[in-house]
Design a protein around this motif. Structure first.
Motif, PDB file in Angstrom:
ATOM      1  N   UNK A   1       0.855  -1.184   0.000  1.00 35.17           N
ATOM      2  CA  UNK A   1       0.000   0.000   0.000  1.00 35.17           C
ATOM      3  C   UNK A   1       0.886   1.226   0.000  1.00 35.17           C
ATOM      4  N   UNK A   2       0.570   2.169  -0.879  1.00 33.19           N
ATOM      5  CA  UNK A   2       1.347   3.410  -0.972  1.00 33.19           C
ATOM      6  C   UNK A   2       0.409   4.597  -0.902  1.00 33.19           C
ATOM      7  N   UNK A   3       0.870   5.640  -0.220  1.00 38.44           N
ATOM      8  CA  UNK A   3       0.132   6.891  -0.190  1.00 38.44           C
ATOM      9  C   UNK A   3       0.535   7.693  -1.426  1.00 38.44           C
ATOM     10  N   UNK A   4      -0.436   8.322  -2.048  1.00 40.06           N
ATOM     11  CA  UNK A   4      -0.228   9.054  -3.292  1.00 40.06           C
ATOM     12  C   UNK A   4      -0.127  10.543  -2.982  1.00 40.06           C
ATOM     13  N   UNK A   5       0.874  11.198  -3.543  1.00 39.49           N
ATOM     14  CA  UNK A   5       1.063  12.640  -3.348  1.00 39.49           C
ATOM     15  C   UNK A   5       0.620  13.366  -4.610  1.00 39.49           C
TER      16      UNK A   5
ATOM     17  N   UNK B   1      -4.912   8.327 -11.370  1.00 37.92           N
ATOM     18  CA  UNK B   1      -4.600   6.993 -10.852  1.00 37.92           C
ATOM     19  C   UNK B   1      -5.706   5.991 -11.168  1.00 37.92           C
ATOM     20  N   UNK B   2      -6.956   6.453 -11.204  1.00 37.30           N
ATOM     21  CA  UNK B   2      -8.049   5.549 -11.552  1.00 37.30           C
ATOM     22  C   UNK B   2      -7.925   5.090 -12.999  1.00 37.30           C
ATOM     23  N   UNK B   3      -7.631   6.006 -13.890  1.00 36.40           N
ATOM     24  CA  UNK B   3      -7.456   5.652 -15.297  1.00 36.40           C
ATOM     25  C   UNK B   3      -6.256   4.729 -15.491  1.00 36.40           C
ATOM     26  N   UNK B   4      -5.145   5.047 -14.861  1.00 33.10           N
ATOM     27  CA  UNK B   4      -3.934   4.228 -15.024  1.00 33.10           C
ATOM     28  C   UNK B   4      -4.158   2.817 -14.493  1.00 33.10           C
ATOM     29  N   UNK B   5      -4.833   2.704 -13.352  1.00 37.21           N
ATOM     30  CA  UNK B   5      -5.148   1.374 -12.826  1.00 37.21           C
ATOM     31  C   UNK B   5      -6.115   0.643 -13.755  1.00 37.21           C
ATOM     32  N   UNK B   6      -7.124   1.342 -14.227  1.00 38.68           N
ATOM     33  CA  UNK B   6      -8.117   0.725 -15.117  1.00 38.68           C
ATOM     34  C   UNK B   6      -7.473   0.192 -16.394  1.00 38.68           C
TER      35      UNK B   6
ATOM     36  N   UNK C   1       3.447   2.656 -12.199  1.00 42.79           N
ATOM     37  CA  UNK C   1       2.801   3.483 -13.224  1.00 42.79           C
ATOM     38  C   UNK C   1       1.687   4.334 -12.610  1.00 42.79           C
ATOM     39  N   UNK C   2       0.956   3.774 -11.670  1.00 36.22           N
ATOM     40  CA  UNK C   2      -0.110   4.525 -10.999  1.00 36.22           C
ATOM     41  C   UNK C   2       0.492   5.688 -10.219  1.00 36.22           C
ATOM     42  N   UNK C   3       1.581   5.439  -9.489  1.00 35.55           N
ATOM     43  CA  UNK C   3       2.235   6.507  -8.734  1.00 35.55           C
ATOM     44  C   UNK C   3       2.833   7.560  -9.669  1.00 35.55           C
ATOM     45  N   UNK C   4       3.371   7.144 -10.814  1.00 37.70           N
ATOM     46  CA  UNK C   4       3.913   8.093 -11.797  1.00 37.70           C
ATOM     47  C   UNK C   4       2.798   8.967 -12.375  1.00 37.70           C
TER      48      UNK C   4
ATOM     49  N   UNK D   1       0.049  14.306 -12.443  1.00 37.67           N
ATOM     50  CA  UNK D   1      -1.091  15.145 -12.069  1.00 37.67           C
ATOM     51  C   UNK D   1      -0.651  16.256 -11.123  1.00 37.67           C
ATOM     52  N   UNK D   2       0.286  15.961 -10.241  1.00 34.75           N
ATOM     53  CA  UNK D   2       0.774  16.969  -9.296  1.00 34.75           C
ATOM     54  C   UNK D   2       1.578  18.045 -10.017  1.00 34.75           C
ATOM     55  N   UNK D   3       2.238  17.691 -11.089  1.00 32.42           N
ATOM     56  CA  UNK D   3       3.079  18.637 -11.836  1.00 32.42           C
ATOM     57  C   UNK D   3       2.302  19.478 -12.846  1.00 32.42           C
ATOM     58  N   UNK D   4       1.071  19.060 -13.175  1.00 33.12           N
ATOM     59  CA  UNK D   4       0.291  19.745 -14.205  1.00 33.12           C
ATOM     60  C   UNK D   4       0.004  21.189 -13.801  1.00 33.12           C
TER      61      UNK D   4
END
Length: 181
Positions: A141-145, A155-160, A167-170, A175-178
Motif C-alpha cells: 500500500x502506498x500513499x499518493x502525493x 490513478x483511476x485511469x492508469x489502474x483501469x 505506473x499509478x504513482x507516476x 497530475x501533481x506537476x500539471x
C-alpha cells in the motif's frame, strides 16, 4: 487523525448512505459502481488483478463525487477497483482509520493499493496505518502525493488500463506537476 476518529475502532461495514450493517461479499463481477467505506463498504468489486485505488476525504460526499467523476471520465474502459473512505463512521466530517482499512481491503487484488488523501488528518491517518508494525493495510500500500481530483482521475485511469503500482504513482506525480496556466 482527527481527535474523535483516533479512537474509532468500530466495524466499518454497511451499505452506502445507511446505518452500519453487514457488508456485501466481494464480488467477481465487473461493475461501474464504486465501493464506499464512508461509514460503509458497498458495491461490486472488479476482480482483474489491478492496482486498487482508495480515495480518502474528510467528507463522504466529496469522496463519492470525486470517485463518480473519475469513473465517468473512463468512458468505456473497464473500471479500476475503487473505494472511498469519506468522513467518519457516523457520517460526520473527519477521517477514520477503520474506514480506510475497510476500503483498502475491499480493493486489494494483490497488485498494490494506491491511497489518495484530500488533506491534513486524512494523510496522517494513512501514514499512521502504514507506520504500524505490522501494518494492517494490504502488503503493498502506498500513499499518493497528488491533488485530490486530478490525482484521482489519473490513478483511476492508469489502474483501469492495467498499469502497475509504479505506473499509478507516476500518473499521480504527473497530475501533481500539471500547471493550469
Amino acid at each position: 487523525m482527527d481527535g474523535a476518529d483516533a479512537a474509532d475502532t468500530s466495524d466499518a461495514t454497511g451499505t452506502a448512505g445507511t446505518a452500519a450493517g453487514p457488508a456485501p461479499a466481494a464480488s467477481s463481477e465487473t461493475s461501474s459502481d464504486t465501493s464506499s467505506a464512508s461509514g460503509s463498504a458497498s458495491g461490486s468489486q472488479t476482480r482483474t488483478g489491478r492496482v486498487g485505488v482508495v480515495l480518502v476525504s474528510h467528507s463522504a460526499k466529496v469522496a463519492s463525487a470525486v470517485a463518480e467523476l473519475s469513473g465517468a471520465l473512463l468512458g468505456s474502459v473497464d473500471p479500476a477497483p475503487l473505494a472511498v473512505a469519506g468522513g467518519t463512521r457516523d457520517g460526520g466530517v473527519g477521517t477514520s482509520a477503520e474506514l480506510v482499512l475497510a476500503a483498502a481491503r475491499l480493493v486489494d487484488e494483490g497488485q498494490g493499493v494506491a491511497v489518495l488523501c484530500d488533506m491534513g488528518s486524512a494523510v496522517l491517518t494513512v501514514r499512521s496505518l502504514l507506520a504500524e508494525d505490522p501494518s494492517p493495510l494490504p502488503a503493498v500500500t502506498r500513499i499518493v502525493d497528488a491533488p485530490f481530483l486530478e490525482g484521482a482521475v489519473a490513478i483511476t485511469l492508469t489502474s483501469a488500463l492495467g498499469g502497475d503500482l509504479d505506473a499509478v504513482l507516476a500518473a499521480a506525480e504527473d497530475a501533481r506537476q500539471y500547471r493550469k496556466h
